[in-house]
Design a protein around this motif. Structure first.
Motif, PDB file in Angstrom:
ATOM      1  N   ARG A 119       0.828  -1.210   0.000  1.00 22.34           N
ATOM      2  CA  ARG A 119       0.000   0.000   0.000  1.00 22.34           C
ATOM      3  C   ARG A 119       0.861   1.258   0.000  1.00 22.34           C
ATOM      4  O   ARG A 119       0.571   2.224  -0.719  1.00 22.34           O
ATOM      5  CB  ARG A 119      -0.931   0.025   1.217  1.00 22.34           C
ATOM      6  N   LYS A 120       1.934   1.238   0.802  1.00 26.23           N
ATOM      7  CA  LYS A 120       2.806   2.405   0.881  1.00 26.23           C
ATOM      8  C   LYS A 120       3.513   2.666  -0.453  1.00 26.23           C
ATOM      9  O   LYS A 120       3.636   3.826  -0.891  1.00 26.23           O
ATOM     10  CB  LYS A 120       3.847   2.225   1.999  1.00 26.23           C
ATOM     11  N   GLU A 122       2.423   1.864  -3.360  1.00 25.85           N
ATOM     12  CA  GLU A 122       1.381   2.357  -4.273  1.00 25.85           C
ATOM     13  C   GLU A 122       1.148   3.856  -4.112  1.00 25.85           C
ATOM     14  O   GLU A 122       0.755   4.535  -5.058  1.00 25.85           O
ATOM     15  CB  GLU A 122       0.065   1.602  -4.037  1.00 25.85           C
ATOM     16  N   GLU A 123       1.387   4.377  -2.895  1.00 24.91           N
ATOM     17  CA  GLU A 123       1.151   5.795  -2.619  1.00 24.91           C
ATOM     18  C   GLU A 123       2.264   6.702  -3.134  1.00 24.91           C
ATOM     19  O   GLU A 123       2.101   7.925  -3.154  1.00 24.91           O
ATOM     20  CB  GLU A 123       1.004   6.015  -1.105  1.00 24.91           C
ATOM     21  N   THR A 124       3.391   6.141  -3.534  1.00 27.53           N
ATOM     22  CA  THR A 124       4.522   6.959  -3.984  1.00 27.53           C
ATOM     23  C   THR A 124       4.289   7.455  -5.409  1.00 27.53           C
ATOM     24  O   THR A 124       3.411   6.976  -6.130  1.00 27.53           O
ATOM     25  CB  THR A 124       5.838   6.167  -3.951  1.00 27.53           C
ATOM     26  N   ALA A 229       6.820   7.085   0.904  1.00 28.09           N
ATOM     27  CA  ALA A 229       5.409   7.490   0.991  1.00 28.09           C
ATOM     28  C   ALA A 229       5.173   8.499   2.116  1.00 28.09           C
ATOM     29  O   ALA A 229       4.145   9.187   2.124  1.00 28.09           O
ATOM     30  CB  ALA A 229       4.528   6.261   1.196  1.00 28.09           C
TER      31      ALA A 229
END
Length: 249
Positions: A119-120, A122-124, A229
């Motif tokens: 998830r982290k 993906e946030e970048t 992130a």
């Protein structure tokens, strides 16, 4: 009522002491879900039997969400290392022993470390091809179920007056691969400009646990990407260098 003694103030929260309680008061920018997740992580860590301050209450104070914990009188390990540099090796060994004690615990209801890292990443704002390569590598890493802290550094180890050590600040805790948690601690030392301490820490952990250094290093680009992130501009250049390192000799 005891007066409030402010201990830490950040844009996201104020931490203060009130009598025998430590209170984390969160700003509105910190979501209710994040506050409750941190409290739940803390409770699940506490249930394993390792030494953490007791979780006392979660509620609203001055219109803001708050977590109330047992206040532990003492100093954190980072302060002790700074005050007694001649004992730093001793403190570092104690630090590693505490982390290994934590890894021996299981908390089967904790979030999964690999899911959180995915998830982290993906946030970048990393290029899609870079993210795909990172996802592929992450998926191929072994799945374990050890209790992991996610921010295991000397400031989060409080040594009480009777020398009892408490692990605090469980906001980022998960269950997963211990070497990923070690890689993150190694990264945190580097981000603090403690490169020599980082190397001594990693050597000490690998020697005590029988873990291959190269295996821990194989997590470095992944933990660097998940740290990206956080969006801290001062870390970005350093983290991007680590993300681009794939293999270690």
């Amino acid at each position: 009522m005891e007066p409030r003694q402010i201990l830490v103030k950040t844009p996201f929260k104020t931490v203060y002491r009130e009598g025998n309680r430590l209170i984390k008061l969160f700003e509105a920018t910190y979501t209710k879900a994040d506050v409750l997740n941190e409290a739940l992580n803390h409770a699940r860590a506490e249930e394993t039997g390792i030494r953490v301050p007791a979780l006392l209450e979660v509620g609203i104070i001055d219109g803001k969400w708050a977590i109330q914990l047992e206040y532990v009188e003492g100093k954190n390990l980072a302060e002790m290392m700074k005050e007694h540099p001649e004992r730093k090796a001793e403190y570092l060994e104690h630090f590693v022993d505490l982390q290994m004690e934590m890894f021996a615990q299981r908390a089967p209801l904790m979030n999964k470390l690999k899911d959180k890292m995915k998830r982290k990443i993906e946030e970048t704002d990393l290029d899609a091809n870079v993210r795909y390569d990172l996802f592929t590598r992450l998926e191929g890493m072994p799945r374990h179920n050890k209790l992991c802290h996610g921010d295991f550094n000397p400031t989060n180890i409080v040594i009480a007056a009777d020398s009892t050590a408490y692990i605090v600040d469980w906001a980022h805790a998960t269950q997963g691969n211990a070497s990923a948690d070690v890689a993150r601690t190694y990264l945190l030392f580097h981000l603090e400009g403690e490169a020599e301490t980082a190397e001594r820490y990693l050597d000490l952990f690998c020697a005590k646990s029988g873990t291959a250094k190269k295996y821990v290093q194989s997590w470095l680009s992944l933990v660097a990407a998940s740290q990206l992130a956080s969006g801290k501009p001062e870390e970005r250049e350093f983290l991007l260098r680590w993300i681009n390192v794939v293999d270690y000799e």
